[in-house]
Structures are given as C-alpha cells and as structure tokens.
Enzyme design. Structure first.
Site, mmCIF file in Angstrom:
data_model
loop_
_atom_site.group_PDB
_atom_site.id
_atom_site.type_symbol
_atom_site.label_atom_id
_atom_site.label_comp_id
_atom_site.label_asym_id
_atom_site.label_seq_id
_atom_site.Cartn_x
_atom_site.Cartn_y
_atom_site.Cartn_z
ATOM 1 N N GLN A 208 29.201 -0.984 71.939
ATOM 2 C CA GLN A 208 30.138 -1.638 73.254
ATOM 3 C C GLN A 208 30.150 -3.055 73.610
ATOM 4 O O GLN A 208 31.217 -3.154 74.368
ATOM 5 C CB GLN A 208 29.449 -0.861 74.476
ATOM 6 C CG GLN A 208 29.483 0.681 74.376
ATOM 7 C CD GLN A 208 28.136 1.174 74.023
ATOM 8 O OE1 GLN A 208 27.195 0.660 73.046
ATOM 9 N NE2 GLN A 208 27.800 2.638 74.419
ATOM 10 N N ASP A 249 22.576 1.939 84.702
ATOM 11 C CA ASP A 249 22.688 3.324 84.925
ATOM 12 C C ASP A 249 22.293 4.092 85.752
ATOM 13 O O ASP A 249 22.559 4.955 86.575
ATOM 14 C CB ASP A 249 22.509 3.880 83.558
ATOM 15 C CG ASP A 249 23.602 3.251 82.511
ATOM 16 O OD1 ASP A 249 24.739 3.988 82.365
ATOM 17 O OD2 ASP A 249 23.029 2.261 81.898
HETATM 18 O O1 MRU Z 1 26.368 4.916 76.873
HETATM 19 P P1 MRU Z 1 27.357 4.173 77.895
HETATM 20 O O2 MRU Z 1 28.437 3.208 77.143
HETATM 21 O O3 MRU Z 1 27.843 5.198 78.821
HETATM 22 O O4 MRU Z 1 26.242 3.329 78.496
HETATM 23 C C1 MRU Z 1 26.495 2.692 79.649
HETATM 24 C C2 MRU Z 1 26.600 1.212 79.773
HETATM 25 O O5 MRU Z 1 27.633 0.821 79.327
HETATM 26 C C3 MRU Z 1 25.590 0.361 79.959
HETATM 27 O O6 MRU Z 1 24.328 0.783 79.967
HETATM 28 C C4 MRU Z 1 26.073 -0.615 80.991
HETATM 29 O O7 MRU Z 1 25.276 -1.770 80.638
HETATM 30 C C5 MRU Z 1 25.779 -0.029 82.355
HETATM 31 S S1 MRU Z 1 27.079 0.842 83.316
HETATM 32 C C6 MRU Z 1 28.097 -0.473 83.823
#
Ligand code: MRU
Length: 419
Positions: A208, A249
C-alpha cells in the site's frame, strides 16, 4: 499537481446502466497503474470490495459500511413494507457488513451508526426512513473529510520546519473518504511549506505504501522517496527522520494501537533513535470497549500475498498484427493465459488498449506462510495521538477517554467520543 488531483475514494450515485442507486469506488487493488471504478449495485458487492481490498483503510471502511447499509435499504430493503421486518433484516445486514474485515473498528462504527439511526427513527414512514439513511451515509463522506482536515491541521503544528517524515502503509486520501489521516498531516504541513522530505515504506506484502502512498505524494507534489520496509532503521540512524507518522485501524483505551503490519517495529526503532512517533486517526478509530490491545482481532490474509507478486497494468499493441491477435483472444471477454506453475495472467480489452492482471509465484510451492495484516504497538511507544479534536499526549495515568491536549488552547479537554 496538488492534493485536489487525488480522486475521491468512494461515493453514492446512480448506475446509468441500471438506473438504480449504486456505491462507486476506485479499485485500489489495481492502483496506480489501472484506475478502474467499480459500481457496487448491492450491499454484498460492497462487502466483496471490502474483503478484496478494492476499498481499504479504516476511515474509508467506516464510510463504505454506512453506504453499504444505505444501498441495502434502497434495494432489498425497498421491497420490504413491514417496519419490523425491515428493522430485523437491517440488523442482520449491519452485522454482515461489520464482519467483512475484523481489525479496523471503523467498519463496525459506520454500520452501527446506520443501525442506531434506523432504530431512533423507527416510527417514521419507511420511505422517509430510507431517505434519511441515504442522507446520513452521504453526510458521513463529507464529515470524514472535515475530520481529516482538522486532524491534519493539528498534526502539522507538531512538525518542525523542514520536516523529514517517515510513514508506513497508506493512511492517505485513499484510506479515507478524502484527504487522509497520516498523509492528511503531511498534506497540511506541506501546504505550510514545512515538509522537506517524506520516506515512504513500501509496506509488504500488499505494498500500500509503494503503490498508493508513493502515488498520492507524487500527485500532490510532496517531495518523497520510496524505501523497502527493512531500510527504515538505516534512514533513522543516518539522522534523516524527524518524525514517524502512521495511521491506525483501532486504538484501545490504554493507547495500544493496531495498524498495518510493521508499525510496531517502526515504533521500537523510533524510540531507539529518539524520534517522535505519532499516530493520526479520527475518533471513530478509538475503541474504548477494549482496555488494551491484547483483544484486538488481527486479520490473517491469503498466503498468496506473500508467496508471489500481483501486477496490473495496460499495454497497447505495437503492430496491426498484434492488435488483431489480442482482439481475437479477448473477443469473448477476459482471456486467461494458460501459464505453468500456478502463475496467472488475464488479459482484457480496455477501449483501444488492453489491461493485464497477473499473479506470479516467487516462492517454493507448498511452503508454510504466516500473514497477519496488522500488529499492535503498545501505547507507551506513541508520542502523541493526533485526532480531529486535538492531540492526545500520554500524561501520567492518562486514558484515551479522558484527556485531549488541545493544540488550540493548550488545555486538557475531556474527550467526548460519540460512539
Ligand atoms: O489492509 P488495509 O489496507 O485496509 O490496512 C489499513 C491501512 O491502510 C493501515 O493500517 C493504515 O495505516 C491505517 S488506515 C488509515
């Protein structure tokens, strides 16, 4: 070039092909080399988009959950005349949506907000209730951007002039309805001329950082460089990082924070090198029902994310012969190239060009793989939490529920989380 050039993540609209309401979202699994927009015509289509990471990032998941409930209400729910039956089914749908992924608490928060709204207005005629639900879900898109802009402004104040920042995963505009959390801070500071450089962790295994954060920063014109995750220690040791800023999260009552796998290691490294470690997240990411991080459910994902690489992109044939050959292959729709050893490649016609989506194995078949998507950083490693209501700094005996050090007036305010 600027933040305004980053597209919106998710929106409500009418699908021109069906004449029916739909939830539209950018397919983040294929960014940045393909920019497909998915139209979800049913709530379970939104659930599928959530599970497959087409829409991802905690705040964006909160909005997606609310829109999914609204979409159910306007489709399957619109065929239900009995208010009790409507509400009973809505509860089931809310639960199904909230369970699509386990770790980001915003997903349940967004779906639950719709459930509460429905029950608070249960005496309304169903047509009016349905309209209210759609309106509320759409409002949440605008609210999310407002929150991110507010926390961005608070966070920018924490950074020194000519700040060199390191970030992990994508807590950018794409992880929210718009503007971003960790990147919201960086965008706000960049607007003030305070950002000298951003280090972007690639963030294996789904990348990501490499795919989404690197792209957002480039579109927004923020000076940045991509590194692999295992380079972070070295750039910190070289004195090239003034602050680490990540998203979240789920944040527990004691500050323990679930975020993309690798975040905990960064927090330990930041402590070792005397670098402030900031977590930027809206209050919808705070889960006061969990006293600490030991009970946060950690999502384990498909081993194939580690076993191989996923690629997506476009090409244009370089001769009329090649054009005819690819036209023939894709005449009846997407063409799956028969590859050996489990590799996969699908070619499809996209206007005058062709798209490809592939997965290529890099590891020996049959190996055991452990693939947790998140880890938990102990609250004591966090220098401050940047929220839309202010910056929470760990005071002696602090609790997320109690103390917000307001950047505006410097006073401690009670944190009134509307959950
Ligand atoms: O698995 P994902 O891409 O949904 O993961 C979430 C995230 O992108 C991260 O953990 C992020 O740093 C927090 S959400 C703004």
């Amino acid at each position: 070039m600027g933040i305004k050039d980053i597209p919106k993540t998710i929106w409500w609209g009418e699908n021109e092909e069906t004449g029916r309401p739909a939830v539209f979202l950018i397919d983040q699994t294929r960014l940045p080399l393909q920019g497909d927009i998915l139209a979800c015509n049913t709530y379970d289509g939104v659930c599928l988009a959530i599970k497959s990471l087409a829409v991802r990032g905690a705040p964006a998941l909160g909005v997606a959950a609310a829109l999914a409930v609204a979409l159910w209400s306007e489709t399957e729910g619109a065929a239900i005349d009995d208010p009790n039956e409507y509400l009973n089914r809505l509860v089931e749908v809310v639960d199904e949506i909230a369970s699509a992924r386990p770790t980001a608490v915003n997903l349940r928060w967004g779906a639950e907000r719709m459930r509460q709204l429905a029950f608070q207005n249960a005496d309304m005629p169903l047509d009016e209730l349905r309209a209210l639900i759609v309106q509320e879900a759409e409002n949440m898109i605008a609210e999310d951007e407002e929150r991110n802009r507010a926390l961005g402004a608070f966070g920018a104040e924490l950074l020194p002039e000519k700040a060199k920042v390191l970030t992990h995963c994508n807590a950018g505009s794409l992880a929210t309805a718009y503007f971003g959390t960790a990147l919201g801070v960086i965008f706000a500071a960049h607007d003030q001329g305070k950002i000298e450089h951003v280090w972007v962790d690639e963030t294996r295994p789904v990348n990501q950082g490499g795919r989404l954060t690197a792209w957002e920063l480039r579109v927004a014109g923020v000076p940045s460089a991509l590194i692999t995750d295992n380079m972070a220690a070295s750039v910190m040791k070289n004195g090239w990082v003034d602050a680490v800023i990540v998203g979240a999260d789920r944040i527990c009552a004691n500050g323990d924070t679930a975020n993309k796998i690798g975040t905990y290691g960064l927090a330990v490294l930041a402590k070792e090198h005397g670098i402030p470690f900031y977590v930027a997240a809206p209050s919808s990411t705070v889960d006061l029902t969990l006293p600490d991080g030991s009970q946060i459910p950690i999502e384990e994902r498909d081993p194939r994310e580690i076993e191989g690489v996923t690629v997506s992109g476009f090409f244009e044939p370089d001769s009329p012969e090649a054009q005819r050959a690819f036209d023939a292959l894709t005449a009846k729709g997407p063409y799956a190239v028969p590859l050996q050893k489990g590799h996969q490649l699908v070619i499809d016609r996209k206007g005058a060009a062709y798209s490809f989506d592939g997965w290529f194995r890099m590891t020996p078949p049959g190996i055991e793989v452990y693939n947790p998507a998140f880890d938990v950083t102990p609250g004591e490693l966090v220098t401050a939490f940047i929220t839309e209501r202010g910056v929470i700094t760990p005071e002696p005996d602090y609790e997320m529920a109690l103390a917000v050090r307001c950047m505006g007036c410097g006073a401690l305010h009670e944190l009134d989380l509307e959950r």
